[in-house]
Motif scaffolding. Structure first.
Motif, PDB file in Angstrom:
ATOM      1  N   LEU A 161       0.830  -1.215   0.000  1.00  0.00           N
ATOM      2  CA  LEU A 161       0.000   0.000   0.000  1.00  0.00           C
ATOM      3  C   LEU A 161       0.864   1.263   0.000  1.00  0.00           C
ATOM      4  CD1 LEU A 161      -2.836  -1.038   2.474  1.00  0.00           C
ATOM      5  CD2 LEU A 161      -3.088  -0.552   0.031  1.00  0.00           C
ATOM      6  N   MET A 162       2.038   1.186   0.639  1.00  0.00           N
ATOM      7  CA  MET A 162       2.946   2.344   0.599  1.00  0.00           C
ATOM      8  C   MET A 162       3.519   2.515  -0.808  1.00  0.00           C
ATOM      9  SD  MET A 162       2.724   3.561   3.631  1.00  0.00           S
ATOM     10  CE  MET A 162       1.029   2.959   3.532  1.00  0.00           C
ATOM     11  N   VAL A 163       3.845   1.405  -1.455  1.00  0.00           N
ATOM     12  CA  VAL A 163       4.316   1.477  -2.845  1.00  0.00           C
ATOM     13  C   VAL A 163       3.211   2.048  -3.731  1.00  0.00           C
ATOM     14  CG1 VAL A 163       5.210   0.141  -4.797  1.00  0.00           C
ATOM     15  CG2 VAL A 163       5.821  -0.516  -2.453  1.00  0.00           C
ATOM     16  N   ALA A 164       1.954   1.732  -3.365  1.00  0.00           N
ATOM     17  CA  ALA A 164       0.807   2.180  -4.159  1.00  0.00           C
ATOM     18  C   ALA A 164       0.436   3.638  -3.902  1.00  0.00           C
ATOM     19  CB  ALA A 164      -0.390   1.288  -3.855  1.00  0.00           C
ATOM     20  N   GLY A 165       1.141   4.301  -2.983  1.00  0.00           N
ATOM     21  CA  GLY A 165       0.939   5.733  -2.818  1.00  0.00           C
ATOM     22  C   GLY A 165      -0.102   6.155  -1.791  1.00  0.00           C
ATOM     23  N   PHE A 166      -0.493   5.263  -0.856  1.00  0.00           N
ATOM     24  CA  PHE A 166      -1.518   5.640   0.122  1.00  0.00           C
ATOM     25  C   PHE A 166      -0.962   6.381   1.332  1.00  0.00           C
ATOM     26  CE2 PHE A 166      -3.851   2.562  -2.369  1.00  0.00           C
ATOM     27  CZ  PHE A 166      -5.087   3.183  -2.467  1.00  0.00           C
ATOM     28  N   ASP A 167       0.325   6.421   1.480  1.00  0.00           N
ATOM     29  CA  ASP A 167       1.063   7.283   2.425  1.00  0.00           C
ATOM     30  C   ASP A 167       0.873   6.930   3.889  1.00  0.00           C
ATOM     31  OD1 ASP A 167       2.840   9.790   2.227  1.00  0.00           O
ATOM     32  OD2 ASP A 167       1.519  10.202   3.925  1.00  0.00           O
ATOM     33  N   ARG A 168      -0.362   6.920   4.387  1.00  0.00           N
ATOM     34  CA  ARG A 168      -0.592   6.580   5.804  1.00  0.00           C
ATOM     35  C   ARG A 168      -1.779   5.620   5.905  1.00  0.00           C
ATOM     36  NH1 ARG A 168       0.650  11.229  10.264  1.00  0.00           N
ATOM     37  NH2 ARG A 168       2.864  11.469   9.734  1.00  0.00           N
ATOM     38  N   TYR A 169      -1.490   4.426   6.359  1.00  0.00           N
ATOM     39  CA  TYR A 169      -2.494   3.359   6.424  1.00  0.00           C
ATOM     40  C   TYR A 169      -2.688   2.929   7.871  1.00  0.00           C
ATOM     41  CZ  TYR A 169      -2.860  -1.753   7.198  1.00  0.00           C
ATOM     42  OH  TYR A 169      -3.115  -3.003   7.707  1.00  0.00           O
ATOM     43  N   TYR A 170      -3.915   2.487   8.192  1.00  0.00           N
ATOM     44  CA  TYR A 170      -4.114   1.756   9.441  1.00  0.00           C
ATOM     45  C   TYR A 170      -5.233   0.748   9.259  1.00  0.00           C
ATOM     46  CZ  TYR A 170      -8.522   3.828  11.239  1.00  0.00           C
ATOM     47  OH  TYR A 170      -9.833   4.187  11.444  1.00  0.00           O
ATOM     48  N   GLN A 171      -5.261  -0.224  10.173  1.00  0.00           N
ATOM     49  CA  GLN A 171      -6.303  -1.233  10.177  1.00  0.00           C
ATOM     50  C   GLN A 171      -6.359  -1.862  11.569  1.00  0.00           C
ATOM     51  OE1 GLN A 171      -7.497  -5.335   7.711  1.00  0.00           O
ATOM     52  NE2 GLN A 171      -5.498  -4.448   7.442  1.00  0.00           N
ATOM     53  N   ALA A 190       9.123 -17.678  -5.523  1.00  0.00           N
ATOM     54  CA  ALA A 190       7.836 -18.370  -5.378  1.00  0.00           C
ATOM     55  C   ALA A 190       6.985 -17.761  -4.273  1.00  0.00           C
ATOM     56  CB  ALA A 190       8.079 -19.855  -5.105  1.00  0.00           C
ATOM     57  N   LYS A 191       7.625 -17.400  -3.165  1.00  0.00           N
ATOM     58  CA  LYS A 191       6.868 -16.896  -2.013  1.00  0.00           C
ATOM     59  C   LYS A 191       6.687 -15.387  -2.025  1.00  0.00           C
ATOM     60  CE  LYS A 191       7.900 -20.578   1.309  1.00  0.00           C
ATOM     61  NZ  LYS A 191       8.493 -20.914   2.630  1.00  0.00           N
ATOM     62  N   PHE A 192       7.702 -14.672  -2.540  1.00  0.00           N
ATOM     63  CA  PHE A 192       7.690 -13.211  -2.388  1.00  0.00           C
ATOM     64  C   PHE A 192       7.948 -12.470  -3.699  1.00  0.00           C
ATOM     65  CE2 PHE A 192       9.490 -15.037   1.576  1.00  0.00           C
ATOM     66  CZ  PHE A 192       8.433 -14.743   2.422  1.00  0.00           C
ATOM     67  N   GLY A 193       7.746 -13.150  -4.806  1.00  0.00           N
ATOM     68  CA  GLY A 193       8.020 -12.499  -6.084  1.00  0.00           C
ATOM     69  C   GLY A 193       7.234 -11.215  -6.253  1.00  0.00           C
ATOM     70  N   PHE A 194       5.976 -11.203  -5.782  1.00  0.00           N
ATOM     71  CA  PHE A 194       5.147 -10.003  -5.913  1.00  0.00           C
ATOM     72  C   PHE A 194       5.746  -8.833  -5.120  1.00  0.00           C
ATOM     73  CE2 PHE A 194       3.698 -12.291  -2.231  1.00  0.00           C
ATOM     74  CZ  PHE A 194       3.353 -11.330  -1.302  1.00  0.00           C
ATOM     75  N   LEU A 195       6.339  -9.112  -3.962  1.00  0.00           N
ATOM     76  CA  LEU A 195       6.957  -8.044  -3.163  1.00  0.00           C
ATOM     77  C   LEU A 195       8.244  -7.564  -3.827  1.00  0.00           C
ATOM     78  CD1 LEU A 195       7.241  -6.332  -0.551  1.00  0.00           C
ATOM     79  CD2 LEU A 195       8.542  -8.252   0.407  1.00  0.00           C
ATOM     80  N   LEU A 196       9.089  -8.491  -4.269  1.00  0.00           N
ATOM     81  CA  LEU A 196      10.349  -8.112  -4.918  1.00  0.00           C
ATOM     82  C   LEU A 196      10.080  -7.278  -6.163  1.00  0.00           C
ATOM     83  CD1 LEU A 196      12.262 -11.498  -4.498  1.00  0.00           C
ATOM     84  CD2 LEU A 196      12.697  -9.356  -3.264  1.00  0.00           C
ATOM     85  N   ASP A 197       9.040  -7.632  -6.906  1.00  0.00           N
ATOM     86  CA  ASP A 197       8.681  -6.831  -8.083  1.00  0.00           C
ATOM     87  C   ASP A 197       8.231  -5.437  -7.670  1.00  0.00           C
ATOM     88  OD1 ASP A 197       9.288  -8.859  -9.824  1.00  0.00           O
ATOM     89  OD2 ASP A 197       7.211  -9.529 -10.113  1.00  0.00           O
ATOM     90  N   ALA A 198       7.391  -5.376  -6.633  1.00  0.00           N
ATOM     91  CA  ALA A 198       6.863  -4.080  -6.198  1.00  0.00           C
ATOM     92  C   ALA A 198       7.980  -3.142  -5.764  1.00  0.00           C
ATOM     93  CB  ALA A 198       5.862  -4.273  -5.060  1.00  0.00           C
ATOM     94  N   LEU A 199       9.005  -3.700  -5.111  1.00  0.00           N
ATOM     95  CA  LEU A 199      10.105  -2.860  -4.629  1.00  0.00           C
ATOM     96  C   LEU A 199      10.956  -2.305  -5.773  1.00  0.00           C
ATOM     97  CD1 LEU A 199      11.325  -4.907  -1.509  1.00  0.00           C
ATOM     98  CD2 LEU A 199       9.716  -2.996  -1.586  1.00  0.00           C
ATOM     99  N   LYS A 200      10.821  -2.879  -6.977  1.00  0.00           N
ATOM    100  CA  LYS A 200      11.605  -2.403  -8.114  1.00  0.00           C
ATOM    101  C   LYS A 200      11.004  -1.162  -8.763  1.00  0.00           C
ATOM    102  CE  LYS A 200      13.082  -7.118  -9.351  1.00  0.00           C
ATOM    103  NZ  LYS A 200      12.906  -8.215 -10.349  1.00  0.00           N
ATOM    104  N   PHE A 201       9.745  -0.881  -8.464  1.00  0.00           N
ATOM    105  CA  PHE A 201       9.045   0.179  -9.186  1.00  0.00           C
ATOM    106  C   PHE A 201       8.853   1.428  -8.332  1.00  0.00           C
ATOM    107  CE2 PHE A 201       7.408  -3.773 -11.287  1.00  0.00           C
ATOM    108  CZ  PHE A 201       8.034  -3.569 -12.508  1.00  0.00           C
ATOM    109  N   GLY A 202       9.965   1.928  -7.805  1.00  0.00           N
ATOM    110  CA  GLY A 202       9.919   3.199  -7.087  1.00  0.00           C
ATOM    111  C   GLY A 202       9.300   3.112  -5.714  1.00  0.00           C
TER     112      GLY A 202
END
Length: 595
Positions: free
Chosen positions: A203-213, A518-530
């Motif tokens: 969500l931080m990569v997606a630009g939501f800046d401050r999240y809570y739940q 296999a387990k974290f490819g989606f996270l590793l990809d997300a970290l590559k895009f700014g």
């Protein structure tokens, strides 16, 4: 059905007619004059059914005379001032003179009385009755006010409440996951989240800046007073921050929440919570969540005993990873041998192989003034140095631990807490602090690999992957915990925001490139895009609520908790599943292996 709540009837309503609904807490028939303590979630008010006034009143008295404990009632009557004031309850200045009493539901004999100290098993089996008691109502309402105050603070400061998936992918700590079979994908499984960690980072990569739940989390592990299979945490994440930004904001939040819910000021006014590194906390208190409400500290004595004749001391004093430590228990020389053996048994739960001790009966007499089975192995100079280093006074008990640094710290820290409580040394009030600079990794002897002390997504204090690889054993993380009265109430860190660093950490944790993909490819990809620098923290709602409510068990502030054997006594969960239902999700249960 009602016009007012029982616990809110006051002098402003004198002379008015009210209709109340509630349970009969106490019913007393004094020979035609009946009193009923009527209770709802707001409290208790006294209801009076008195003779006189014709057939209508006679019927009211007759009904009141038959009311039993926990009968469900609807009462209409007139508020008047009490002749005998009860200052123990909020409504103690007034009473309600009944003009009508209706029994909505007659209660059968209850398995326990609200004013008894019933065993926990029966309380949990009949949890709805337990929750009905004033004590449990008070505790649960404390939790409710806590959550409300947290939401108000967060909403007012631009945090965005975003839900993350409950059905997700298994974590690196897969053995602790609860698995859910995927009916539409035979042989595949979802996992219930241990935390929303990866989703909030994305969500931080997606630009939501401050999240809570306010997040429900699940962990399949042994239960105890402060741990449940399912628990609730306040999850938070910030973009574009460093440690101090997160700490300052959440410290302000916790201060405000305690002020609102408890009317308590945490910490010194105008000053930040004290900060202590992990290394200092372990050295002084044997714990990464030290209770600062009392002053007892561990004293390292390895240098004093490394040449002594007591082999246990000398072996560990001269070992690279060894620790020999003393703890002064003021005024405890009067403890019996049986009581000292009980302390040794407590230390053994945390890894101690034994517990050496020394009673200081007269500190001014040196060897002649001490009583200890190990004194004969210590020369006069060493004995005197130990007494001086520990600040021992006449009447004190010294306890000694020797083992690896971590094990000695763990069991001596546990002893510190027990002795402090047993001797009544723990003070009143609230002592918060931040513990910082945690080790990045711990070495797991059983698996012969590093494991993450916080979690694998915590950023190291160094920015260079080569530096981290070369110094993994001593690497420090950017993790931080908020501690209150010896309880970790919140834990967080600055996260890794570069894919190359995350891959290096996975590698050091024994997670190969193929497994990481296999387990974290989606996270590793997300970290590559700014991905921006980001960090966060999670607070244990159950634990904070228990502290506020003054109970040691989080089960008291969870509406429907599990027992220490991971069962729900009320519903009977967990329970067997019919073969037909198992077949629908492509599951076959293997017979239990004996032994």
């Amino acid at each position: 059905m009602r016009t007012h709540f029982c616990g809110l009837i006051d002098e402003a309503l004198i002379g008015q007619t009210v209709t109340l609904c509630g349970w009969a807490d106490v019913a007393r028939d004094l020979g035609g004059l009946c009193f009923i303590d009527l209770r709802d979630h707001e409290g208790i008010v006294q209801v009076v059914a008195e003779p006189g006034g014709g057939e209508g009143n006679a019927a009211v008295v007759a009904t009141a005379a038959k009311v039993g404990y926990e009968d469900c009632l609807r009462v209409t009557g007139t508020v008047r001032r009490r002749e005998s004031v009860n200052n123990k309850i909020r409504t103690g200045q007034v009473e309600v003179v009944a003009t009508a009493i209706e029994v909505l539901n007659k209660a059968e004999p209850l398995p326990f009385h609200a004013h008894e100290n019933a065993g926990e098993d029966v309380r949990l089996k009949y949890r709805y009755l337990d929750l009905r008691t004033p004590k449990m109502q008070r505790m649960m309402r404390t939790r409710i006010r806590l959550v409300q105050a947290l939401r108000r603070w967060l909403d007012a400061r631009g945090f965005q409440d975003i839900e993350t998936p409950i059905l997700t992918k298994a974590t690196p700590e897969g053995a602790r996951d609860f698995l859910v079979p995927a009916r539409m994908h035979p042989g595949e499984f979802y996992a219930l989240p241990q935390s929303p960690q990866l989703f909030k980072q994305i969500l931080m990569v997606a630009g939501f800046d401050r999240y809570y739940q306010i997040a429900r989390c699940f962990r399949d592990e042994a239960l105890r007073a402060d741990r449940q299979l399912e628990f609730t945490q306040l999850d938070m994440e910030f973009a574009w921050v460093d440690e101090k930004t997160v700490q300052d904001a959440t410290e302000e939040m916790i201060r405000e929440v305690f002020r609102e819910v408890m009317d308590v000021e945490l910490g010194a006014e105008g000053e930040d919570f004290p900060r202590m590194t992990y290394a200092e906390a372990m050295r002084r208190y044997g714990s990464d969540k030290p209770d600062l409400r009392f002053d007892m500290e561990l004293v390292d004595i390895a240098e004093l005993v490394k040449d002594s004749e007591f082999k246990v001391f000398t072996d560990w004093a001269n070992a690279d990873d060894g620790r020999v430590v003393a703890l002064r228990a003021p005024g405890a020389a009067s403890l019996s041998r049986k009581q000292i053996d009980e302390l040794a048994a407590h230390a053994a739960k945390y890894g101690a192989k034994g517990l050496a001790w020394m009673k200081v009966e007269d500190a001014g007499k040196g060897r002649e003034g001490v009583n200890s089975p190990i004194a004969k192995f210590l020369d006069d100079a060493t004995l005197a140095a130990i007494l001086q280093a520990t600040g021992a006074q006449s009447g004190d008990l010294l306890l000694f631990g020797a083992a690896t640094y971590k094990v000695a710290s763990d069991f001596m820290g546990a002893l510190r807490l027990k002795v402090g409580k047993d001797l009544g040394l723990v003070g009143e009030g609230w002592k918060p602090l931040w513990v910082t600079d945690f080790p990045m990794f711990e070495w797991d002897e059983d698996e012969s690999r590093y494991v993450a002390l916080h979690h694998p997504f915590t950023a190291p204090a160094v920015d260079d992957e080569a530096d981290l690889r070369a110094n993994a054993k001593t690497a420090v993380s950017r993790g931080y915990d908020m501690v209150l009265n010896g309880n970790e109430i919140g834990g967080g860190s600055i996260r890794i925001h570069r894919s190359s660093m995350q891959s290096a950490v996975f590698e050091l944790l024994g997670i190969g490139a193929e497994e990481a993909e296999a387990k974290f490819g989606f996270l590793l990809d997300a970290l590559k895009f700014g991905a921006p620098p980001h960090g966060g923290i999670a607070f244990g709602i159950d634990r904070i609520a228990a502290l506020m409510a003054g109970t040691e068990s989080i089960r008291d502030v969870i509406a429907f908790p599990k027992t220490t054997t991971a069962q729900c006594l009320m519903t009977g969960a967990p329970s067997p599943i019919p073969d037909k239902q198992l077949a629908e999700v492509h599951i076959a249960v293997r017979p239990k292996v004996a032994g």
